[in-house]
Scaffold this motif. Structure first.
Motif, PDB file in Angstrom:
ATOM      1  N   ILE A 252       5.344  -3.224  -4.587  1.00  0.00           N
ATOM      2  CA  ILE A 252       3.976  -3.588  -4.268  1.00  0.00           C
ATOM      3  C   ILE A 252       3.063  -3.100  -5.373  1.00  0.00           C
ATOM      4  O   ILE A 252       3.198  -1.979  -5.872  1.00  0.00           O
ATOM      5  N   ASN A 253       2.080  -3.932  -5.776  1.00  0.00           N
ATOM      6  CA  ASN A 253       1.157  -3.598  -6.859  1.00  0.00           C
ATOM      7  C   ASN A 253      -0.273  -3.853  -6.411  1.00  0.00           C
ATOM      8  O   ASN A 253      -0.547  -4.617  -5.455  1.00  0.00           O
ATOM      9  N   THR A 254      -1.218  -3.178  -7.115  1.00  0.00           N
ATOM     10  CA  THR A 254      -2.639  -3.387  -6.849  1.00  0.00           C
ATOM     11  C   THR A 254      -2.987  -4.864  -7.008  1.00  0.00           C
ATOM     12  O   THR A 254      -2.574  -5.535  -7.956  1.00  0.00           O
ATOM     13  N   GLY A 255      -3.779  -5.386  -6.008  1.00  0.00           N
ATOM     14  CA  GLY A 255      -4.189  -6.778  -6.068  1.00  0.00           C
ATOM     15  C   GLY A 255      -3.279  -7.739  -5.320  1.00  0.00           C
ATOM     16  O   GLY A 255      -3.631  -8.900  -5.115  1.00  0.00           O
ATOM     17  N   ASP A 256      -2.081  -7.274  -4.894  1.00  0.00           N
ATOM     18  CA  ASP A 256      -1.199  -8.138  -4.105  1.00  0.00           C
ATOM     19  C   ASP A 256      -1.866  -8.480  -2.767  1.00  0.00           C
ATOM     20  O   ASP A 256      -2.622  -7.671  -2.203  1.00  0.00           O
ATOM     21  N   VAL A 257      -1.595  -9.688  -2.263  1.00  0.00           N
ATOM     22  CA  VAL A 257      -2.192 -10.150  -1.016  1.00  0.00           C
ATOM     23  C   VAL A 257      -1.094 -10.352   0.040  1.00  0.00           C
ATOM     24  O   VAL A 257      -0.082 -10.995  -0.228  1.00  0.00           O
ATOM     25  N   PHE A 258      -1.348  -9.833   1.280  1.00  0.00           N
ATOM     26  CA  PHE A 258      -0.367  -9.923   2.358  1.00  0.00           C
ATOM     27  C   PHE A 258      -1.058 -10.303   3.662  1.00  0.00           C
ATOM     28  O   PHE A 258      -2.247 -10.025   3.855  1.00  0.00           O
ATOM     29  N   LYS A 259      -0.291 -10.907   4.539  1.00  0.00           N
ATOM     30  CA  LYS A 259      -0.709 -11.034   5.939  1.00  0.00           C
ATOM     31  C   LYS A 259       0.079  -9.998   6.717  1.00  0.00           C
ATOM     32  O   LYS A 259       1.310 -10.013   6.718  1.00  0.00           O
ATOM     33  N   ALA A 260      -0.629  -9.067   7.388  1.00  0.00           N
ATOM     34  CA  ALA A 260       0.045  -7.965   8.067  1.00  0.00           C
ATOM     35  C   ALA A 260       0.483  -8.363   9.467  1.00  0.00           C
ATOM     36  O   ALA A 260       0.218  -9.474   9.931  1.00  0.00           O
ATOM     37  N   GLY A 261       1.152  -7.420  10.134  1.00  0.00           N
ATOM     38  CA  GLY A 261       1.665  -7.688  11.485  1.00  0.00           C
ATOM     39  C   GLY A 261       0.591  -7.913  12.508  1.00  0.00           C
ATOM     40  O   GLY A 261       0.835  -8.468  13.563  1.00  0.00           O
ATOM     41  N   ASN A 262      -0.661  -7.471  12.214  1.00  0.00           N
ATOM     42  CA  ASN A 262      -1.764  -7.717  13.143  1.00  0.00           C
ATOM     43  C   ASN A 262      -2.399  -9.083  12.950  1.00  0.00           C
ATOM     44  O   ASN A 262      -3.409  -9.417  13.562  1.00  0.00           O
ATOM     45  N   GLY A 263      -1.872  -9.908  12.018  1.00  0.00           N
ATOM     46  CA  GLY A 263      -2.368 -11.249  11.783  1.00  0.00           C
ATOM     47  C   GLY A 263      -3.554 -11.323  10.826  1.00  0.00           C
ATOM     48  O   GLY A 263      -4.115 -12.401  10.644  1.00  0.00           O
ATOM     49  N   ILE A 264      -3.965 -10.183  10.192  1.00  0.00           N
ATOM     50  CA  ILE A 264      -5.106 -10.163   9.270  1.00  0.00           C
ATOM     51  C   ILE A 264      -4.606 -10.209   7.825  1.00  0.00           C
ATOM     52  O   ILE A 264      -3.556  -9.654   7.495  1.00  0.00           O
ATOM     53  N   CYS A 265      -5.371 -10.843   6.926  1.00  0.00           N
ATOM     54  CA  CYS A 265      -5.035 -10.904   5.505  1.00  0.00           C
ATOM     55  C   CYS A 265      -5.649  -9.701   4.776  1.00  0.00           C
ATOM     56  O   CYS A 265      -6.845  -9.409   4.943  1.00  0.00           O
ATOM     57  N   TYR A 266      -4.821  -9.000   3.967  1.00  0.00           N
ATOM     58  CA  TYR A 266      -5.271  -7.809   3.245  1.00  0.00           C
ATOM     59  C   TYR A 266      -4.915  -7.927   1.765  1.00  0.00           C
ATOM     60  O   TYR A 266      -3.931  -8.564   1.389  1.00  0.00           O
ATOM     61  N   GLU A 267      -5.752  -7.189   0.890  1.00  0.00           N
ATOM     62  CA  GLU A 267      -5.477  -7.065  -0.547  1.00  0.00           C
ATOM     63  C   GLU A 267      -5.164  -5.596  -0.841  1.00  0.00           C
ATOM     64  O   GLU A 267      -5.869  -4.682  -0.374  1.00  0.00           O
ATOM     65  N   VAL A 268      -4.075  -5.333  -1.605  1.00  0.00           N
ATOM     66  CA  VAL A 268      -3.659  -3.966  -1.927  1.00  0.00           C
ATOM     67  C   VAL A 268      -4.717  -3.316  -2.817  1.00  0.00           C
ATOM     68  O   VAL A 268      -5.182  -3.894  -3.814  1.00  0.00           O
TER      69      VAL A 268
END
Length: 299
Positions: A252-268
């Motif tokens: 995982i690196n700074t700036g990576d984008v994920f959808k977490a288990g709570n259904g929200i989109c996050y940026e590292v």
């Protein structure tokens, strides 16, 4: 002198008849018994016969002066009819039913069946399953009658097939399950199911079902390691720092984008170390925030 009671009763009397004169033996004033109304004659006129006369003559007052000669006889009793025969038969076969009768006056009795058959016996069959009723009427010489019914159950044979015993054998493959928890350390539990574990079930129709299962072997190993690092996350749609973290998986690196288990989109955002708990599970990785938002329905 002997005497008896006589009843003379008419069945069919013309519409233009009002009265009927009753005579003994012949029409003569000295032989007149009585002159009765048509109503009395139709319902039955009763009188005393002192001469034990066997013949009576009735003369109507219609324009033709119709004369009816009557000959006395003893009272008639209707016959008593009975049908005998099988009460069950194979569908499509033919059976014989027989009608008999007793008659108190000794009259000869003739028989007629409901299907039009004449005579005491009737050979019957059926194309319908279940109960079928057959009727016959018996007439004596006077015309009095009686009837009887007879029920026959028509059936077919039933064939029952029993399936042969069946055996099902299931063999499980070796499996390993690893569970990792936080809380300042990592506990690894490894469960191994012995290869070749077999369950055999034999089913024998109408008897007993027996299930035999072999024993499995479970091994548990516990190790302790340092708590892993984690990444802080920013909300993708606002860019503000979220109170959410994700465990570092090494790629995982700074700036990576994920959808977490709570259904929200996050940026590292930033990396931290020695997280003790509360980490989110990453569901999917995306190239940028918009892609994640679109895939998440615009959250």
């Amino acid at each position: 002198m002997a005497s008896r009671t006589v009843v003379i009763k008419g069945k069919n009397v013309g519409l233009d008849v009002n009265r009927i004169a009753i005579y003994r033996d012949e029409i003569h004033p000295d032989k007149l018994v009585s002159i009765v109304t048509k109503a009395a004659f139709m319902s039955g006129y009763e009188f005393q016969d002192d001469e034990m006369q066997d013949k009576y003559v009735c003369q109507c007052d219609d324009p033709c002066n119709t004369v009816v000669n009557l000959f006395l006889r003893e009272r008639n009793f209707p016959p008593v009819v009975t049908i005998t025969g099988p009460t069950s038969a194979y569908l499509g076969s033919t059976i014989t039913l027989t009608a008999t009768a007793t008659d108190a006056n000794g009259d000869t009795v003739t028989f007629e069946w409901e299907d039009g058959t004449q005579g005491a016996t009737n050979n019957v069959t059926s194309s319908n399953l279940g109960d079928v009723t057959y009727n016959a009427v018996g007439f004596d010489e006077v015309g009095d009658w009686d009837t009887d019914s007879h029920v026959v159950n028509w059936y077919t044979t039933t064939t029952t097939t029993t399936a042969a015993p069946t055996t099902t054998t299931t063999t499980s493959a070796p499996t390993t399950t690893t569970t990792t928890s936080g809380g300042g350390g990592t506990t690894t539990t490894t469960t191994t199911v012995d290869p070749g574990t077999t369950t055999t079930t034999t089913v024998d129709p109408g008897t007993t079902t027996t299930t035999t299962t072999t024993t499995t072997t479970t091994t548990t190993t516990t190790t302790t390691t340092q708590a892993p690092g984690y990444w802080n996350l920013r909300l993708c749609d606002t860019g503000s720092l979220a109170n959410q973290q994700v465990q570092d998986t090494g790629n995982i690196n700074t700036g990576d984008v994920f959808k977490a288990g709570n259904g929200i989109c996050y940026e590292v955002d930033t990396f931290q170390s020695n997280q003790s708990g509360g980490l989110q599970t990453i569901v999917s990785e995306f190239g940028d925030c918009q892609e994640c938002l679109d895939a998440n329905g615009g959250v």
